[in-house]
Design a protein around this motif. Structure first.
Motif, PDB file in Angstrom:
ATOM      1  N   ALA A 169     -20.982  12.459  33.404  1.00  0.00           N
ATOM      2  CA  ALA A 169     -21.770  13.695  33.245  1.00  0.00           C
ATOM      3  C   ALA A 169     -21.226  14.850  34.081  1.00  0.00           C
ATOM      4  O   ALA A 169     -21.960  15.776  34.435  1.00  0.00           O
ATOM      5  CB  ALA A 169     -23.243  13.442  33.581  1.00  0.00           C
ATOM      6  N   GLY A 170     -19.938  14.766  34.419  1.00  0.00           N
ATOM      7  CA  GLY A 170     -19.346  15.836  35.223  1.00  0.00           C
ATOM      8  C   GLY A 170     -19.567  15.684  36.713  1.00  0.00           C
ATOM      9  O   GLY A 170     -19.398  16.650  37.465  1.00  0.00           O
ATOM     10  N   SER A 171     -19.971  14.507  37.169  1.00  0.00           N
ATOM     11  CA  SER A 171     -20.100  14.203  38.601  1.00  0.00           C
ATOM     12  C   SER A 171     -20.940  15.204  39.381  1.00  0.00           C
ATOM     13  O   SER A 171     -20.453  15.862  40.313  1.00  0.00           O
ATOM     14  CB  SER A 171     -18.713  14.080  39.253  1.00  0.00           C
ATOM     15  N   PRO A 172     -22.222  15.352  39.045  1.00  0.00           N
ATOM     16  CA  PRO A 172     -23.092  16.236  39.846  1.00  0.00           C
ATOM     17  C   PRO A 172     -23.352  15.622  41.217  1.00  0.00           C
ATOM     18  O   PRO A 172     -24.302  14.868  41.414  1.00  0.00           O
ATOM     19  CB  PRO A 172     -24.369  16.316  39.001  1.00  0.00           C
ATOM     20  N   HIS A 173     -22.501  15.960  42.172  1.00  0.00           N
ATOM     21  CA  HIS A 173     -22.550  15.297  43.483  1.00  0.00           C
ATOM     22  C   HIS A 173     -23.636  15.864  44.386  1.00  0.00           C
ATOM     23  O   HIS A 173     -24.095  15.186  45.309  1.00  0.00           O
ATOM     24  CB  HIS A 173     -21.185  15.382  44.163  1.00  0.00           C
ATOM     25  N   ASP A 174     -24.059  17.100  44.153  1.00  0.00           N
ATOM     26  CA  ASP A 174     -25.137  17.701  44.939  1.00  0.00           C
ATOM     27  C   ASP A 174     -26.436  17.532  44.149  1.00  0.00           C
ATOM     28  O   ASP A 174     -26.657  18.205  43.150  1.00  0.00           O
ATOM     29  CB  ASP A 174     -24.843  19.182  45.176  1.00  0.00           C
ATOM     30  N   ARG A 175     -27.315  16.634  44.607  1.00  0.00           N
ATOM     31  CA  ARG A 175     -28.525  16.319  43.855  1.00  0.00           C
ATOM     32  C   ARG A 175     -29.726  17.145  44.297  1.00  0.00           C
ATOM     33  O   ARG A 175     -30.854  16.865  43.889  1.00  0.00           O
ATOM     34  CB  ARG A 175     -28.831  14.820  43.981  1.00  0.00           C
ATOM     35  N   PHE A 210     -23.181   9.112  43.501  1.00  0.00           N
ATOM     36  CA  PHE A 210     -23.505  10.140  44.490  1.00  0.00           C
ATOM     37  C   PHE A 210     -24.959  10.053  44.961  1.00  0.00           C
ATOM     38  O   PHE A 210     -25.405  10.905  45.725  1.00  0.00           O
ATOM     39  CB  PHE A 210     -23.220  11.526  43.911  1.00  0.00           C
ATOM     40  N   GLN A 211     -25.677   9.044  44.476  1.00  0.00           N
ATOM     41  CA  GLN A 211     -27.060   8.829  44.928  1.00  0.00           C
ATOM     42  C   GLN A 211     -27.339   7.337  44.805  1.00  0.00           C
ATOM     43  O   GLN A 211     -27.793   6.860  43.772  1.00  0.00           O
ATOM     44  CB  GLN A 211     -28.046   9.651  44.087  1.00  0.00           C
ATOM     45  N   HIS A 212     -27.094   6.606  45.862  1.00  0.00           N
ATOM     46  CA  HIS A 212     -27.096   5.152  45.786  1.00  0.00           C
ATOM     47  C   HIS A 212     -28.495   4.565  45.639  1.00  0.00           C
ATOM     48  O   HIS A 212     -28.693   3.597  44.909  1.00  0.00           O
ATOM     49  CB  HIS A 212     -26.405   4.565  47.029  1.00  0.00           C
ATOM     50  N   ARG A 213     -29.467   5.125  46.319  1.00  0.00           N
ATOM     51  CA  ARG A 213     -30.847   4.606  46.222  1.00  0.00           C
ATOM     52  C   ARG A 213     -31.620   5.429  45.191  1.00  0.00           C
ATOM     53  O   ARG A 213     -32.591   6.094  45.500  1.00  0.00           O
ATOM     54  CB  ARG A 213     -31.512   4.663  47.600  1.00  0.00           C
ATOM     55  N   TRP A 214     -31.156   5.324  43.954  1.00  0.00           N
ATOM     56  CA  TRP A 214     -31.714   6.161  42.902  1.00  0.00           C
ATOM     57  C   TRP A 214     -32.944   5.527  42.268  1.00  0.00           C
ATOM     58  O   TRP A 214     -33.166   4.309  42.367  1.00  0.00           O
ATOM     59  CB  TRP A 214     -30.657   6.441  41.840  1.00  0.00           C
ATOM     60  N   THR A 215     -33.704   6.373  41.606  1.00  0.00           N
ATOM     61  CA  THR A 215     -34.817   5.931  40.774  1.00  0.00           C
ATOM     62  C   THR A 215     -34.593   6.498  39.375  1.00  0.00           C
ATOM     63  O   THR A 215     -33.727   7.363  39.162  1.00  0.00           O
ATOM     64  CB  THR A 215     -36.166   6.445  41.299  1.00  0.00           C
ATOM     65  N   VAL A 216     -35.366   6.047  38.430  1.00  0.00           N
ATOM     66  CA  VAL A 216     -35.267   6.572  37.068  1.00  0.00           C
ATOM     67  C   VAL A 216     -35.465   8.085  37.067  1.00  0.00           C
ATOM     68  O   VAL A 216     -34.755   8.832  36.374  1.00  0.00           O
ATOM     69  CB  VAL A 216     -36.300   5.892  36.149  1.00  0.00           C
ATOM     70  N   GLU A 217     -36.407   8.553  37.861  1.00  0.00           N
ATOM     71  CA  GLU A 217     -36.687   9.988  37.884  1.00  0.00           C
ATOM     72  C   GLU A 217     -35.529  10.799  38.454  1.00  0.00           C
ATOM     73  O   GLU A 217     -35.381  11.983  38.128  1.00  0.00           O
ATOM     74  CB  GLU A 217     -37.975  10.263  38.656  1.00  0.00           C
ATOM     75  N   ASP A 218     -34.706  10.185  39.306  1.00  0.00           N
ATOM     76  CA  ASP A 218     -33.530  10.886  39.811  1.00  0.00           C
ATOM     77  C   ASP A 218     -32.533  11.163  38.691  1.00  0.00           C
ATOM     78  O   ASP A 218     -31.833  12.178  38.707  1.00  0.00           O
ATOM     79  CB  ASP A 218     -32.843  10.064  40.906  1.00  0.00           C
ATOM     80  N   PHE A 219     -32.469  10.256  37.727  1.00  0.00           N
ATOM     81  CA  PHE A 219     -31.540  10.413  36.604  1.00  0.00           C
ATOM     82  C   PHE A 219     -32.073  11.365  35.536  1.00  0.00           C
ATOM     83  O   PHE A 219     -31.304  11.888  34.732  1.00  0.00           O
ATOM     84  CB  PHE A 219     -31.264   9.059  35.953  1.00  0.00           C
ATOM     85  N   ARG A 220     -33.375  11.566  35.505  1.00  0.00           N
ATOM     86  CA  ARG A 220     -33.978  12.313  34.403  1.00  0.00           C
ATOM     87  C   ARG A 220     -33.361  13.698  34.178  1.00  0.00           C
ATOM     88  O   ARG A 220     -32.966  14.029  33.055  1.00  0.00           O
ATOM     89  CB  ARG A 220     -35.490  12.438  34.616  1.00  0.00           C
ATOM     90  N   HIS A 269     -31.493   4.127  31.705  1.00  0.00           N
ATOM     91  CA  HIS A 269     -30.958   5.035  30.684  1.00  0.00           C
ATOM     92  C   HIS A 269     -31.790   4.957  29.400  1.00  0.00           C
ATOM     93  O   HIS A 269     -32.082   5.986  28.778  1.00  0.00           O
ATOM     94  CB  HIS A 269     -29.501   4.699  30.392  1.00  0.00           C
ATOM     95  N   GLU A 270     -32.170   3.754  29.025  1.00  0.00           N
ATOM     96  CA  GLU A 270     -32.974   3.605  27.806  1.00  0.00           C
ATOM     97  C   GLU A 270     -34.306   4.337  27.928  1.00  0.00           C
ATOM     98  O   GLU A 270     -34.779   4.951  26.961  1.00  0.00           O
ATOM     99  CB  GLU A 270     -33.222   2.121  27.525  1.00  0.00           C
ATOM    100  N   LYS A 271     -34.891   4.272  29.091  1.00  0.00           N
ATOM    101  CA  LYS A 271     -36.186   4.925  29.294  1.00  0.00           C
ATOM    102  C   LYS A 271     -36.086   6.436  29.138  1.00  0.00           C
ATOM    103  O   LYS A 271     -37.051   7.096  28.703  1.00  0.00           O
ATOM    104  CB  LYS A 271     -36.734   4.572  30.680  1.00  0.00           C
ATOM    105  N   LEU A 272     -34.937   7.004  29.478  1.00  0.00           N
ATOM    106  CA  LEU A 272     -34.791   8.448  29.484  1.00  0.00           C
ATOM    107  C   LEU A 272     -34.207   9.017  28.186  1.00  0.00           C
ATOM    108  O   LEU A 272     -34.207  10.229  27.984  1.00  0.00           O
ATOM    109  CB  LEU A 272     -33.904   8.868  30.661  1.00  0.00           C
ATOM    110  N   VAL A 273     -33.713   8.143  27.319  1.00  0.00           N
ATOM    111  CA  VAL A 273     -33.187   8.587  26.029  1.00  0.00           C
ATOM    112  C   VAL A 273     -34.261   8.381  24.971  1.00  0.00           C
ATOM    113  O   VAL A 273     -34.742   7.269  24.788  1.00  0.00           O
ATOM    114  CB  VAL A 273     -31.914   7.804  25.648  1.00  0.00           C
ATOM    115  N   PRO A 274     -34.676   9.424  24.263  1.00  0.00           N
ATOM    116  CA  PRO A 274     -35.710   9.278  23.226  1.00  0.00           C
ATOM    117  C   PRO A 274     -35.330   8.229  22.185  1.00  0.00           C
ATOM    118  O   PRO A 274     -34.144   8.047  21.875  1.00  0.00           O
ATOM    119  CB  PRO A 274     -35.779  10.675  22.606  1.00  0.00           C
ATOM    120  N   ASP A 275     -36.319   7.539  21.669  1.00  0.00           N
ATOM    121  CA  ASP A 275     -36.079   6.479  20.688  1.00  0.00           C
ATOM    122  C   ASP A 275     -35.212   6.955  19.530  1.00  0.00           C
ATOM    123  O   ASP A 275     -34.337   6.230  19.049  1.00  0.00           O
ATOM    124  CB  ASP A 275     -37.406   5.947  20.145  1.00  0.00           C
ATOM    125  N   SER A 276     -35.447   8.175  19.085  1.00  0.00           N
ATOM    126  CA  SER A 276     -34.723   8.693  17.923  1.00  0.00           C
ATOM    127  C   SER A 276     -33.243   8.925  18.190  1.00  0.00           C
ATOM    128  O   SER A 276     -32.458   9.106  17.251  1.00  0.00           O
ATOM    129  CB  SER A 276     -35.368  10.005  17.459  1.00  0.00           C
TER     130      SER A 276
END
Length: 288
Positions: free
Chosen positions: A181-187, A218-228, A265-272
């Motif tokens: 995703a272009g390595s967004p290193h600053d979260r 770039f974010q080792h202790r991530w949660t699903v919401e961090d990826f959103r 990833h599945e949780k954040l990608v719409p079913d469609s």
């Protein structure tokens, strides 16, 4: 389902300097837990249990890129029940690039080339890979890829996106896969805002696709919401038909198991959009 970005290595078959270096921290953390063999049976056992049925091997810093490519080819031939294609390394500025590409392209599993433009600000300052963007031979190399029907895997950081887009715009027939995703290193909110704006330089180019991969580096202790915000931005800018899932295993195994990563990833990608992101986009891009 296809995993569009992972690595394998046999330390007895191919030499990887970074996997033999001890006590050296990398931009993604401490590599010592993965400085061991990581072979297809181990990867396949985790991935197949979750519905993955094929994958794309990405070059990973072998001392001899051709030796790595030939080894991956042998793995694919020994495992016909697992569709495996690969992206190899070539220096697009090399004087003998045409010969290198001809040799690589003769391997049936080869689909493209990756030459890393940027990893992280600190390492980039040491490696000097950012300078590729100012080298006219780099553009010439990109043009040679399209002549052979090969794609380019692009790894860089947000700060380089505008300059890179100007180069890529001159090679519109070379399909490009943006790694991680272009390595967004600053979260931070500000960092993600700047990444989002810069990403538009690449997403506006119709021959650039995006991999939802490597988000834990770039974010080792991530949660699903961090990826959103990252995944939603990529889907919004590129569309599901230009986005594909990649595990970046075993590197991202430093931060989670395969199931946790895939489910996030599945949780954040719409079913469609799941059939495209987890199968169809990669199948088309990498010519499965």
């Amino acid at each position: 389902m296809i995993d569009a970005h992972h690595h394998l290595w046999d330390l007895a078959a191919v030499h990887y300097p970074w996997l033999s270096a001890k006590g050296v921290s990398r931009f993604f953390g401490d590599p010592s837990p993965i400085q061991r063999n990581y072979l297809l049976p181990e990867f396949r056992a985790e991935a197949a249990a979750l519905g993955i049925t094929g994958s794309v091997h990405i070059q990973v810093g072998a001392e001899d890129p051709l030796a790595e490519a030939k080894w991956v080819q042998s793995v694919a031939e020994a495992n016909p029940g697992w569709p495996l294609v690969q992206v190899v390394h070539c220096d697009l500025t090399a004087p003998d690039l045409a010969q290198q590409l001809d040799v690589m392209a003769a391997l049936p599993t080869v689909r493209g080339v990756r030459q890393i433009v940027g990893r992280a600000p600190g390492e980039d300052a040491q490696t000097g890979t950012n300078a590729l963007l100012d080298d006219p031979r780099f553009l010439e190399g990109l043009l040679q890829l399209s002549e052979r029907g090969l794609s380019f895997d692009l790894q860089l950081i947000p700060e380089l996106m505008e300059k890179t887009a100007r180069v890529l715009a001159q090679a519109p027939r070379t399909n490009v896969a943006l790694c991680h995703a272009g390595s967004p290193h600053d979260r931070s909110p500000e960092g993600l805002g700047e990444w989002r704006q810069r990403l538009r330089w690449l997403s506006d180019l119709p021959h650039v696709w995006c991999k939802l991969s490597g988000l834990g580096m770039f974010q080792h202790r991530w949660t699903v919401e961090d990826f959103r915000p990252i995944i939603e931005t990529c889907l919004d800018q590129f569309g599901a038909d230009r986005c594909m899932f990649g595990s970046n295993f075993p590197v991202d195994s430093l931060y989670s198991d395969y199931e946790t990563l895939l489910r996030a990833h599945e949780k954040l990608v719409p079913d469609s959009q799941r059939s495209q992101v987890f199968a169809e986009t990669a199948a088309g891009f990498y010519k499965f």
